[in-house]
Each structure stands twice: as C-alpha cells, then as structure tokens.
Design an enzyme around this catalytic site. Structure first.
Site, short mmCIF file in Angstrom:
data_model
loop_
_atom_site.label_atom_id
_atom_site.label_comp_id
_atom_site.label_asym_id
_atom_site.label_seq_id
_atom_site.Cartn_x
_atom_site.Cartn_y
_atom_site.Cartn_z
N SER A 98 0.84 -1.19 0.00
CA SER A 98 0.00 0.00 0.00
C SER A 98 0.87 1.24 0.00
CB SER A 98 -0.93 0.01 1.22
OG SER A 98 -1.87 1.05 1.14
N ASP A 99 0.35 2.32 -0.56
CA ASP A 99 1.09 3.57 -0.56
C ASP A 99 0.11 4.74 -0.64
OD1 ASP A 99 4.16 4.28 -0.80
OD2 ASP A 99 3.05 5.81 -1.90
N SER A 100 0.59 5.92 -0.23
CA SER A 100 -0.22 7.14 -0.29
C SER A 100 0.63 8.28 -0.84
CB SER A 100 -0.74 7.51 1.10
OG SER A 100 -1.60 6.54 1.60
#
Length: 201
Positions: free
Chosen positions: A77-79
């Site tokens: 996951s990444d933002s």
C-alpha cells in the site's frame, strides 16, 4: 469474527496505521517492509497521474516482498499527497514540514491511496482510492505548536499529519473514505481478501 484464513498474508509495510487497520479488522498477517527505492520510481514516472504513481508504488512493494516469499499473499500500500498541482513526499526535517504546512494552508489536499496484492512474484490485484481534505487557514503560531506536539512522528507521514492524532486540527472538511485518509483503502482490500478465500466468516 472474520480472520485471515490458513493462507499466509504479509503486509509489505511498517506503517503503524496500516497495521492498526488490519489488527482492528481481525486480520492475521505478518509484517515485512519492502526494500524499494520509492523516490527513484516516482522520478521514473515523472509527469504521470498521482493515482497511477500511488498504484505503482503499492504494486512495487507487494511484488518485491512476494519475490522473497512467493507462497504467501502480499499486501502492498502507498499514499501520495497532491496540493496545488504539486506532489509532496514525507517531510525530511521539521523545517520542511513547516514549509509544507504553510503551503497547504487554505488549500484542498488530494490524498491518493492505493493497495495491491501479489503472489508468486506477480501482481494479482490493484485498487486506488482518493480523499480530499480541505486544509483550514493555518497561522505560524499554530504550525509551530502543532510541530512541537507532532514532530518527529509525522516525519513518517505523507502530508505531515496523522488524522488519528493532532493532524485532525489541520482540516475543516474531509471528503472521502476514512481508511483512505489513514493510508490504505481498507474496504476494497477486505473485499479482495474475501474473493481469494483469505477471510473466513
């Protein structure tokens, strides 16, 4: 109560908020941060849409850990934060965090989160999510007090905030999913795990 099934699940992240989301949902997993050069991937995708970059980063993390442990399902996951047409990485110093916050003041912040699942070294699923956080007008006094309370913890956070802590005071309105703001689109992740038999109910 739903739990991860017998198949192994690895979270390719050391993020406390992502671990807390999975813990709260009753998901059993192991945590193994991915060893990738995120900034190099971002530079290689310069000019791409932030949502595409967030998905690519999530996929790269999942694939990297999956290559080391191919029998397990791996969740990456990444933002990414975008304000005024500019992308902002995690602040490296308190001074840089203050600069970011002064720039964010009074503007909408677009937070692009993404999640990916990989197995046998290959990406099986990717999902993006978007939240828009309207930053209120921030005075210099507020920024200094905020950083006094939240630095250095927010040095690990895109946008220089933890919504579950004092970061909530930065905003006057939020449009989007709460889990996206925390850093991972949890509801689509849970759906993908159910589809793959990873959750029993």
């Amino acid at each position: 109560m739903p739990i991860a099934a017998a198949q192994d699940l690895i979270l390719a992240s050391k993020s406390a908020s992502r671990r807390a989301m999975l813990d709260g949902a009753g998901i059993k997993y192991r945590s193994r941060p991915a060893d990738i050069d995120e900034r190099a991937l971002e530079r290689a995708m310069d000019g791409a849409d932030p949502a595409e970059i967030a998905q690519a980063l999530a996929a790269a993390k999942a694939a990297a850990v999956s290559a080391e442990d191919p029998s397990a399902w791996v969740l990456g996951s990444d933002s990414l934060v975008e304000v005024g047409g500019q992308r902002f990485d995690k602040p490296q110093t308190r001074e840089q965090a203050a600069d970011h916050l002064r720039f964010f003041s009074g503007k909408p912040m677009h937070l692009h989160s993404a999640a990916a699942l990989a197995r046998n070294g290959a990406i099986d699923w990717v999902a993006p999510s978007l939240a828009t956080l309207h930053v209120r007008e921030l005075s210099d006094d507020f920024i200094e007090g905020y950083l006094g309370a939240e630095w250095p913890e927010i040095g690990h956070c895109a946008g220089a905030f933890r919504i579950e802590a004092m970061g909530v005071h930065l905003f006057e309105r939020i449009i989007g999913d709460h889990f996206t703001v925390l850093g991972m689109p949890l509801l689509p992740v849970l759906g993908a795990l159910r589809e793959r038999g990873m959750i029993t109910e």
